[in-house]
Design a protein around this motif. Sequence first.
Motif, PDB file in Angstrom:
ATOM      1  N   SER A  99      15.946  26.752  -2.638  1.00 27.12           N
ATOM      2  CA  SER A  99      15.047  26.581  -1.493  1.00 27.12           C
ATOM      3  C   SER A  99      14.023  25.485  -1.761  1.00 27.12           C
ATOM      4  O   SER A  99      13.647  24.727  -0.851  1.00 27.12           O
TER       5      SER A  99
ATOM      6  N   GLY B 125      15.705  22.146  -1.200  1.00 26.41           N
ATOM      7  CA  GLY B 125      15.827  21.852   0.222  1.00 26.41           C
ATOM      8  C   GLY B 125      14.525  21.349   0.804  1.00 26.41           C
ATOM      9  O   GLY B 125      14.521  20.407   1.621  1.00 26.41           O
ATOM     10  N   GLU B 126      13.406  21.956   0.401  1.00 25.51           N
ATOM     11  CA  GLU B 126      12.097  21.522   0.911  1.00 25.51           C
ATOM     12  C   GLU B 126      11.766  20.108   0.431  1.00 25.51           C
ATOM     13  O   GLU B 126      11.157  19.326   1.167  1.00 25.51           O
TER      14      GLU B 126
ATOM     15  N   PHE C 181      13.982  17.666  -0.247  1.00 24.14           N
ATOM     16  CA  PHE C 181      14.794  16.726   0.533  1.00 24.14           C
ATOM     17  C   PHE C 181      14.211  16.528   1.935  1.00 24.14           C
ATOM     18  O   PHE C 181      14.186  15.409   2.464  1.00 24.14           O
ATOM     19  N   THR C 182      13.771  17.633   2.553  1.00 24.99           N
ATOM     20  CA  THR C 182      13.160  17.535   3.885  1.00 24.99           C
ATOM     21  C   THR C 182      11.901  16.678   3.838  1.00 24.99           C
ATOM     22  O   THR C 182      11.649  15.849   4.727  1.00 24.99           O
ATOM     23  N   LEU C 183      11.086  16.890   2.789  1.00 24.24           N
ATOM     24  CA  LEU C 183       9.857  16.116   2.627  1.00 24.24           C
ATOM     25  C   LEU C 183      10.160  14.629   2.453  1.00 24.24           C
ATOM     26  O   LEU C 183       9.494  13.769   3.051  1.00 24.24           O
TER      27      LEU C 183
ATOM     28  N   GLN D 283      12.744  12.948   3.521  1.00 25.55           N
ATOM     29  CA  GLN D 283      13.196  12.377   4.786  1.00 25.55           C
ATOM     30  C   GLN D 283      12.022  12.136   5.729  1.00 25.55           C
ATOM     31  O   GLN D 283      11.934  11.090   6.383  1.00 25.55           O
ATOM     32  N   GLN D 284      11.110  13.087   5.780  1.00 24.42           N
ATOM     33  CA  GLN D 284       9.936  12.948   6.643  1.00 24.42           C
ATOM     34  C   GLN D 284       9.092  11.755   6.227  1.00 24.42           C
ATOM     35  O   GLN D 284       8.673  10.944   7.067  1.00 24.42           O
ATOM     36  N   GLN D 285       8.820  11.638   4.932  1.00 20.11           N
ATOM     37  CA  GLN D 285       7.996  10.530   4.444  1.00 20.11           C
ATOM     38  C   GLN D 285       8.682   9.187   4.645  1.00 20.11           C
ATOM     39  O   GLN D 285       8.042   8.181   4.958  1.00 20.11           O
TER      40      GLN D 285
ATOM     41  N   ASP E  74      10.838   8.390   7.049  1.00 16.65           N
ATOM     42  CA  ASP E  74      10.777   8.052   8.472  1.00 16.65           C
ATOM     43  C   ASP E  74       9.407   7.501   8.850  1.00 16.65           C
ATOM     44  O   ASP E  74       9.288   6.608   9.693  1.00 16.65           O
TER      45      ASP E  74
ATOM     46  N   LYS F 125       4.252  18.222  -3.933  1.00 14.58           N
ATOM     47  CA  LYS F 125       5.089  19.376  -3.598  1.00 14.58           C
ATOM     48  C   LYS F 125       5.367  20.220  -4.833  1.00 14.58           C
ATOM     49  O   LYS F 125       5.327  21.462  -4.781  1.00 14.58           O
TER      50      LYS F 125
END
Length: 213
Positions: free
Chosen positions: A75, A78-79, A81-83, A85-87, A89, A107
């Motif tokens: 988990s 996953g967090e 990778f999401t972070l 992608q957000q940064q 973008d 993180k």
Amino acid sequence: MTDYAEEQRNELEAIESIYPDSYTEKPISFTINVTSDAAENGETVEATLKFTYVEKYPDEPPLWEIHDQENLEDSDMGEIFTLLQQQADENLGMVMIFTLVTAVQEKLNEIVAFQGTVVTIENFLAWRGRFELEMAELRSKRQKEEEQAGKIKLSGKQLFETDHNLDTSDIQFLEDTGNNVEVDESLFQDIEDLDLDEDDPDFDPLAMGSDED
């Protein structure tokens, strides 16, 4: 026209300066090891990030992967990778590797803080002792505040327990007044005229005296 190769070379030089342990390979890929701050028990979490430039970076985000990790759950991965992608973008058009690594560093600090210290009997008892002491201090402080505000009315017993001068206050009052108690004798002058019921079981003629006296 953007010279992507030039921007990538300049950032890579900065990366190698900021992260001297980073490893670079061809095509332009590099790894950066990120470690959290130590928790109270000394435990840390780590992640080795691997970035690869694409042709039009930084107008397009780099490729990334977690090359290695320590003490991270699925988990958590996953967090992260999401972070990333957000940064990515939010920072398109600007060199962003330092920004991405900094975000992962923060993180990891959150993750190790959330994991906390494993609860044992010893540290639980120590925590409970501190908690009970803090609660006792809080109750004492609150009681003092309420007493000062006049919200607490003590019973007679509590008054004597808190102020031992009260048990001698009446004696002190008599001493201060010279033990003089004034009596209005006129209240007793017409006592013989009172209509007393001799049938009253509580009536005691001896207590009233006799006419001969």
